[in-house]
Design a protein around this motif. Structure first.
Motif, PDB file in Angstrom:
ATOM      1  N   ALA A  45     -63.862  42.656 -19.698  1.00  8.94           N
ATOM      2  CA  ALA A  45     -63.217  42.870 -18.565  1.00  8.94           C
ATOM      3  C   ALA A  45     -63.549  44.356 -17.821  1.00  8.94           C
ATOM      4  O   ALA A  45     -63.779  44.401 -16.742  1.00  8.94           O
ATOM      5  N   MET A 166     -56.654  42.610 -20.433  1.00  5.50           N
ATOM      6  CA  MET A 166     -57.910  42.306 -19.688  1.00  5.50           C
ATOM      7  C   MET A 166     -57.537  42.658 -18.193  1.00  5.50           C
ATOM      8  O   MET A 166     -58.540  43.199 -17.394  1.00  5.50           O
ATOM      9  N   PHE A 170     -60.234  45.457 -15.907  1.00  7.94           N
ATOM     10  CA  PHE A 170     -60.542  45.472 -14.654  1.00  7.94           C
ATOM     11  C   PHE A 170     -60.297  46.464 -13.583  1.00  7.94           C
ATOM     12  O   PHE A 170     -61.213  46.980 -13.169  1.00  7.94           O
TER      13      PHE A 170
END
Length: 489
Positions: A45, A166, A170
């Motif tokens: 991610a 995750m 990001f």
């Protein structure tokens, strides 16, 4: 088809904090396994966003033109999204642990190559190999998670932690990429991924156990070729359209070819004796509507973040650092939201949590229509931070929904579908809504609007469509996952 996966006593308990169910507790070894699997997913991610801020500096260093910089993203996105289903199925047949370790090794070596890149070709090769490694790590890691932790509160808790990390990866990637590039240079962003890969590789072999189907059927080669080719073509078209628009010949040809190949894939699977993707699985409401919700929540959230980045920097003229701080707050809220998502599912059920998550994200996105020319930073911070709560609930609930009620032999395929929805959502949201916003901005400019007003109008249109899509999908999911008995979910 019932969706509730937690014991009924939790649902029937009185309001107030409930004790953690015994079957939700993990042994110390199980916690270490979860740590390794989550660390690998977090690393992937992070790779999606850590390079974004560094692209101009990278281009100057390696001699890449601004037009070619999109390939730093596309080279990773193509294999990471295109090969997910294939590797998820191969893991079912030949061993998830073995393939997971192979993917980690490839990703780590590719990160080293990208760190040491001496020209554009070597760098893009490293990025493409990173994407291929990610296409192995994500579905095998998810299938190892769903087969390690049994269906119910324990799996819901594990998926909640994994999904939180995750989403956090990001978000952190956007902030961390800028800080590391300013302090250490763009190569440090790729080097960090190499170091993380080595750390996971040192721990994983001694903790993970092998799992595979007891029999070894033949791989559906025609299905593998058509679905992989179709996904690669569609992802290429959408990724390229983000920079060059949908009118380019290569974009149109790739999009048409991809859709034709995916249609051919459906025909092939309907006739295959041992299909790569069982169409009966796709007809399950939990699989179909769960993955629709996952694709939507990822596509709309990444698109909203992209549009808001433009708003904060191009309309309010905030620095990259201050813009990063806004999304850093979102990351902190994401952690808190993800940790309680499994408890929300245990209390209210997956269907209710999924629909509520989508609607919550939709409402918060709609609130962003109140942003203006000179003020809106605080509204952005509050709305996106509240919206990420619904986003995390939707992520965890869709993962539970789309993988529940399936045998272990199909978990690789199911998690391949889940992660394909995620990766495709990450890929299509930004190009679709940014193209829409750009077209509206250009139209406003031609009508005499100044640059700031036109940019704001385009961004607002994109956010409005974003919210409308979320609300529509929430309604579809609510109807599609309705239980026969009308029980509360």
């Amino acid at each position: 088809m019932a969706l509730e996966t937690s014991p009924s006593p939790i649902v029937a308990s009185a309001p107030g904090p409930a004790p953690e169910p015994a079957d939700a507790r993990m042994t110390p070894r199980a916690k270490l396994v979860l740590l390794v699997l989550c660390a690998a997913q977090f690393m992937v991610a992070l790779d999606f966003s850590i390079l974004n801020v560094a692209l101009p500096v990278l281009g100057d260093d390696l001699g890449m033109s601004r037009a070619d910089l999109q390939w730093a993203v596309t080279a990773f996105a193509l294999p990471s999204g295109g090969f997910l289903l294939l590797f998820g199925r191969i893991a079912d047949l030949y061993g998830r642990r073995r393939l997971f370790l192979a993917g980690l090794t490839l990703f780590t070596a590719a990160s080293v190559l990208a760190t040491l890149a001496w020209d554009p070709t070597s760098f893009l090769a490293g990025r493409a190999l990173q994407g291929l490694g990610a296409a192995v790590i994500v579905p095998t890691g998810m299938s190892l998670l769903t087969t390690t932790f049994r269906e119910g509160p324990q799996r819901e808790r594990a998926l909640g932690i994994s999904s939180t990390l995750m989403s956090l990866g990001f978000t952190i990637g956007m902030v961390l990429g800028g800080v590391m590039t300013d302090a250490l240079g763009w190569r440090s962003t790729m080097g960090l991924l190499g170091v993380a890969g080595v750390a996971v590789l040192l721990l994983a072999p001694g903790l993970l156990t092998e799992s595979r189907r007891p029999e070894r059927p033949r791989l559906d080669l025609p299905g593998a070729v058509t679905v992989t080719g179709g996904l690669l073509s569609v992802i290429y078209a959408l990724s390229t359209a983000a920079e060059g628009g949908f009118g380019r010949t290569d974009v149109v040809v790739s999009l048409v070819a991809g859709l034709v190949l995916l249609a051919a894939f459906a025909v092939v699977e309907s006739r295959a004796a041992e299909p790569l993707v069982s169409l009966s699985m796709l007809r399950r409401p939990t699989v179909a509507f769960g993955n629709l919700a996952g694709l939507t929540t990822f596509a709309t959230m990444t698109a909203a973040i992209f549009l808001l980045t433009l708003y904060l920097q191009d309309v309010l003229h905030l620095s990259a650092f201050r813009t990063g701080l806004v999304f850093g707050v979102e990351g902190v809220v994401a952690v808190a939201s993800g940790t309680v998502a499994s408890k929300v599912i245990a209390r209210f059920g997956t269907r209710t949590t999924l629909v509520a998550g989508l609607l919550g994200q939709a409402v918060c996105t709609a609130l962003l229509l109140g942003i203006g020319r000179s003020s809106g930073a605080w509204l952005t911070l509050v709305a996106i931070s509240l919206g990420v709560i619904g986003h995390l609930w939707a992520i965890v609930a869709y993962g539970v929904t789309a993988t529940s009620g399936l045998p272990d032999g199909e978990q690789g395929l199911a998690t391949g579908l889940v992660t394909s929805s995620q990766q495709i959502g990450l890929t299509i949201g930004i190009p679709l809504l940014s193209a829409l916003a750009s077209a509206h901005t250009a139209a406003l400019r031609s009508d005499g609007e100044d640059a700031t007003g036109a940019a704001l109008g385009g961004i607002k249109l994109g956010l409005g469509v974003d919210a409308a899509v979320l609300a529509a999908v929430a309604a579809l999911v609510a109807v599609g996952l309705r239980t026969r008995r009308g029980a509360r979910r």
